[in-house]
Scaffold this motif. Sequence first.
Motif, mmCIF file in Angstrom:
data_model
loop_
_atom_site.group_PDB
_atom_site.id
_atom_site.type_symbol
_atom_site.label_atom_id
_atom_site.label_comp_id
_atom_site.label_asym_id
_atom_site.label_seq_id
_atom_site.Cartn_x
_atom_site.Cartn_y
_atom_site.Cartn_z
ATOM 1 N N ASP A 1 22.825 2.687 -49.805
ATOM 2 C CA ASP A 1 21.743 1.724 -49.599
ATOM 3 C C ASP A 1 20.596 2.451 -48.900
ATOM 4 O OD1 ASP A 1 20.278 -0.565 -49.562
ATOM 5 O OD2 ASP A 1 21.835 -1.811 -48.673
ATOM 6 N N THR A 2 19.493 1.750 -48.692
ATOM 7 C CA THR A 2 18.296 2.357 -48.117
ATOM 8 C C THR A 2 17.813 1.522 -46.945
ATOM 9 O OG1 THR A 2 17.652 3.212 -50.280
ATOM 10 C CG2 THR A 2 15.959 3.164 -48.573
ATOM 11 N N VAL A 3 17.420 2.178 -45.869
ATOM 12 C CA VAL A 3 16.802 1.540 -44.713
ATOM 13 C C VAL A 3 15.615 2.394 -44.281
ATOM 14 C CG1 VAL A 3 17.059 0.836 -42.312
ATOM 15 C CG2 VAL A 3 18.923 0.443 -43.926
ATOM 16 N N ILE A 4 14.486 1.750 -44.044
ATOM 17 C CA ILE A 4 13.263 2.455 -43.655
ATOM 18 C C ILE A 4 12.883 2.013 -42.247
ATOM 19 C CG2 ILE A 4 10.837 2.846 -44.194
ATOM 20 C CD1 ILE A 4 11.522 2.238 -47.115
ATOM 21 N N ILE A 5 12.687 2.979 -41.358
ATOM 22 C CA ILE A 5 12.316 2.716 -39.965
ATOM 23 C C ILE A 5 10.951 3.332 -39.708
ATOM 24 C CG2 ILE A 5 12.912 3.068 -37.547
ATOM 25 C CD1 ILE A 5 15.813 3.230 -38.364
ATOM 26 N N ALA A 6 10.014 2.515 -39.299
ATOM 27 C CA ALA A 6 8.682 3.013 -38.969
ATOM 28 C C ALA A 6 8.727 3.729 -37.628
ATOM 29 C CB ALA A 6 7.677 1.859 -38.932
ATOM 30 N N SER A 7 8.212 4.945 -37.597
ATOM 31 C CA SER A 7 8.227 5.714 -36.353
ATOM 32 C C SER A 7 7.286 5.094 -35.326
ATOM 33 C CB SER A 7 7.801 7.163 -36.635
ATOM 34 O OG SER A 7 7.873 7.933 -35.456
ATOM 35 N N SER A 8 7.605 5.304 -34.067
ATOM 36 C CA SER A 8 6.801 4.788 -32.963
ATOM 37 C C SER A 8 6.510 5.906 -31.971
ATOM 38 C CB SER A 8 7.538 3.634 -32.264
ATOM 39 O OG SER A 8 8.765 4.088 -31.709
ATOM 40 N N TYR A 9 5.726 5.591 -30.973
ATOM 41 C CA TYR A 9 5.401 6.588 -29.954
ATOM 42 C C TYR A 9 6.658 7.009 -29.196
ATOM 43 C CZ TYR A 9 3.472 8.617 -25.687
ATOM 44 O OH TYR A 9 3.195 9.452 -24.632
ATOM 45 N N GLU A 10 7.541 6.055 -28.904
ATOM 46 C CA GLU A 10 8.765 6.390 -28.175
ATOM 47 C C GLU A 10 9.671 7.291 -29.010
ATOM 48 O OE1 GLU A 10 7.502 3.439 -28.520
ATOM 49 O OE2 GLU A 10 6.896 2.867 -26.480
ATOM 50 N N ILE A 11 9.797 6.989 -30.315
ATOM 51 C CA ILE A 11 10.640 7.817 -31.167
ATOM 52 C C ILE A 11 10.089 9.229 -31.284
ATOM 53 C CG2 ILE A 11 11.493 8.096 -33.524
ATOM 54 C CD1 ILE A 11 11.702 5.107 -33.754
ATOM 55 N N ASP A 12 8.779 9.359 -31.440
ATOM 56 C CA ASP A 12 8.174 10.690 -31.538
ATOM 57 C C ASP A 12 8.368 11.493 -30.250
ATOM 58 O OD1 ASP A 12 7.349 10.093 -34.090
ATOM 59 O OD2 ASP A 12 5.315 9.494 -33.498
ATOM 60 N N GLN A 13 8.229 10.834 -29.108
ATOM 61 C CA GLN A 13 8.419 11.535 -27.836
ATOM 62 C C GLN A 13 9.876 11.958 -27.654
ATOM 63 O OE1 GLN A 13 4.948 12.123 -27.299
ATOM 64 N NE2 GLN A 13 5.911 12.369 -25.306
ATOM 65 N N ASP A 14 10.813 11.104 -28.035
ATOM 66 C CA ASP A 14 12.222 11.468 -27.925
ATOM 67 C C ASP A 14 12.565 12.648 -28.836
ATOM 68 O OD1 ASP A 14 12.604 9.484 -26.087
ATOM 69 O OD2 ASP A 14 13.406 8.035 -27.530
ATOM 70 N N MET A 15 11.997 12.670 -30.033
ATOM 71 C CA MET A 15 12.259 13.778 -30.943
ATOM 72 C C MET A 15 11.741 15.093 -30.370
ATOM 73 S SD MET A 15 11.159 14.259 -34.933
ATOM 74 C CE MET A 15 9.433 14.510 -34.497
ATOM 75 N N LYS A 16 10.540 15.076 -29.784
ATOM 76 C CA LYS A 16 9.994 16.291 -29.180
ATOM 77 C C LYS A 16 10.827 16.733 -27.978
ATOM 78 C CE LYS A 16 5.231 15.355 -30.630
ATOM 79 N NZ LYS A 16 3.848 15.073 -30.183
ATOM 80 N N ASP A 17 11.302 15.762 -27.189
ATOM 81 C CA ASP A 17 12.117 16.107 -26.022
ATOM 82 C C ASP A 17 13.436 16.740 -26.450
ATOM 83 O OD1 ASP A 17 12.832 15.793 -23.057
ATOM 84 O OD2 ASP A 17 14.436 14.667 -24.044
ATOM 85 N N TRP A 18 14.104 16.171 -27.478
ATOM 86 C CA TRP A 18 15.354 16.745 -27.950
ATOM 87 C C TRP A 18 15.135 18.130 -28.557
ATOM 88 C CZ3 TRP A 18 20.577 15.286 -28.521
ATOM 89 C CH2 TRP A 18 20.932 14.125 -27.834
#
Length: 412
Positions: free
Chosen positions: A16-33
């Motif tokens: 199946d498919t699920v689409i999640i719109a990125s947010s400021y919090e998600i982008d910051q967490d990705m950079k931190d990881w």
Amino acid sequence: MAHSGIGAAATRPEEDTVIIASSYEIDQDMKDWEATAAIAWVISGNRKILPIAIDRAIRKKFRLSHNDLTVCPHQPVQFLLKFVRKEHCSEVLKQGRIKADGALLQFRPWRPLEHAFGTSMSYRVRLCLEGVPAYGHTPYVAERIIVRRCSFERLEDSSALLTDARSLDCWAWTANPSAIPKVVWLTFTSRGSGGPAAEVFVHEVQPTGSKRGATFRVLVHLDKMEDYSMAPLDFFGSSSDANAFKPSPVSFLWHYLTVDGMPPVPLQNEDDEETLHAAALARRDRRNRGDDDHPRLYQSRRDDKDDHQDHDDARPRDRRRAGERRDADGIIRRERTRSPRRRDDGANYGHHRDAAPVVQALASSLRSDPVMPAQDLRALLAKQATILRAEMLACLEGAVRPILEESEALRT
């Protein structure tokens, strides 16, 4: 272990498919990881080493505290290392290798997009979601209705300001407009107990019953589409000219209370709209027969107050039942004869309509478009047959019920 029945692998969909719109919090967490995470695997020695042994070896080697490092199993690489500070992660990665509990470990940076596939959504669409309850006209609900095929952008002004509540209108991005479903079943369930897992630990308690909710049938109308597949590669960049590419919007014809692609059905009164929704629910129940994940309880229309009034007026006022007689000794006896069916005695029981409105609607559609394509004609006949079937089932219920009542009276 269960290998068959509900929940078995053979009964579940493949994907199946699920689409999640990125947010400021998600982008910051990705950079931190990306800056504070690393992965490790055994290149020689003890391949059954535990995460606690790696944690002790790294903390001892680089003089770190317990709060500075977390080591846990990971897939497809063996172990994931998460540091609190970027400097500690860089120091371990610079070391490259370390020995721990008879094993030689290799380190490398953790990459957030290592196992991702590139994708592009080139179509901007305007969707009208019909059937969402008024309290659900929010961006949160709209995003979850279309999340499997679209990336939510924003609400239309008429829906955000509640100037038009006929439908929940929104703009979204999608990779394939043809994959957007025409009907979505929206379910609101009861809230779960406990709080967010990031803040508190909740001890799960065995539930005492099933989870209840309310399900709504939402018609997804595709109103407009803009094609950006031919836009320049840097169109969405900060230095691009917004007026350099303006796609011509494509509009689609749709009608309220009608699934896209189907001819509109003329409604005589409000009961016709209820019949359409009841027929849609019946089709969904037949498709999901054996999977009662959305139990619903409906009150029969024959239990209305007006129906009881009609029955009371048609029944004799004598306390004796139909077919009973009193002999010379005053004993009530019942003759073993079949009473005439209620539908033959001329009384009006219930409010069930005949097939005339359905036939009139079909004739009206044919007169408006005498040269109708075969595909549209088949769709029109199928819709009218569904409505007629619901009416026939209601009439059949009215004919069978007196027989059941009489059988119960004979048994008692």
